[in-house]
Design an enzyme around this catalytic site. Structure first.
Site, mmCIF file in Angstrom:
data_model
loop_
_atom_site.group_PDB
_atom_site.id
_atom_site.type_symbol
_atom_site.label_atom_id
_atom_site.label_comp_id
_atom_site.label_asym_id
_atom_site.label_seq_id
_atom_site.Cartn_x
_atom_site.Cartn_y
_atom_site.Cartn_z
ATOM 1 C CB CYS A 13 32.009 33.242 45.066
ATOM 2 S SG CYS A 13 30.478 32.601 45.777
ATOM 3 N NE ARG A 19 30.906 36.991 44.529
ATOM 4 C CZ ARG A 19 31.982 37.464 45.140
ATOM 5 N NH1 ARG A 19 32.811 38.260 44.473
ATOM 6 N NH2 ARG A 19 32.241 37.143 46.394
ATOM 7 C CG ASP A 124 37.593 29.999 20.941
ATOM 8 O OD1 ASP A 124 38.164 28.892 20.927
ATOM 9 O OD2 ASP A 124 36.648 30.268 21.706
#
Length: 216
Positions: A13, A19, A124
């Protein structure tokens, strides 16, 4: 490249105090559970407040999700830190550009964290093979894991077109620095689902040790 070495992930970040430290500590905690010893997660900032600890509300968020914020110190992003990294996860598209200015060879291994998480969700949904199909003996278990994750950025990029957001701003995590607590909560609301998606992918696709695969 040593396939017995942990997969190296770097989160990035700006100041490396709000963050990316949250992403670092929560990814490390979750990945340690999914694949013990399989990952090494670190973070850095493009304009880091070097040596500073994590911001208090960020540290609180880390604790809420079971991570440990202690001992953190912000680092400045450098070419040396980027060297040898398998995957870079940035908090914004702008950070991605700054990473690539330092090391253009990371083009195919650098994503915003929200972008990468959406790509893994697509993978996925498309890949129904269970992790038990990837059983390996103790000697080959970590190598199988490492090989798979080092190839994951290319697989993820292959489904980028299926995971584009309606608004490019949805690739970014808001910067809460010097802003009210509610902006930290907005950061949490954006970051937590991305981390969950990455950890879910790691659990679903972890190679199974040979002895575990053969257990009744």
């Amino acid at each position: 490249m040593d396939n017995s070495a942990p997969v190296k992930i770097l989160t990035v970040c700006t100041g490396n105090i709000c963050r990316s430290p949250v992403a670092e500590r929560l990814l490390q905690a979750g990945l340690d559970q999914a694949v013990p010893g399989g990952f090494q997660v670190a973070s850095a900032g493009t304009r880091a407040m070097v040596g500073e600890p994590m911001q208090p509300i960020s540290a609180e968020i880390v604790r809420t999700y079971g991570g440990d914020p202690e001992g953190f110190a912000a680092r400045q992003l450098t070419p040396a830190i980027l060297r040898g990294v398998d995957l870079v996860l940035t908090m914004t598209s702008g950070h991605r550009g700054e990473v690539l200015q330092l090391d253009a060879s990371l083009l195919k291994r650098t994503f915003t964290i929200r972008e990468f998480a959406r790509m893994l969700d697509v993978l996925d949904q498309r890949d129904t093979s269970a992790s038990t199909d990837n059983a390996a003996d103790d000697d080959g278990w970590l190598a199988a894991h490492t090989t798979r994750w080092r190839g994951l950025p290319a697989r993820a990029a292959g489904v980028r077109h299926l995971s584009l957001p309606a608004d490019p701003a949805e690739n970014d995590i808001v910067d809460p620095y010097r802003r009210p607590p509610e902006v930290y909560r907005q950061m949490e609301d954006q970051l937590a689902p991305a981390i969950v998606s990455i950890l879910r992918h790691a659990r679903l696709n972890s190679p199974v040790r040979g002895d575990a695969a053969g257990a009744p």
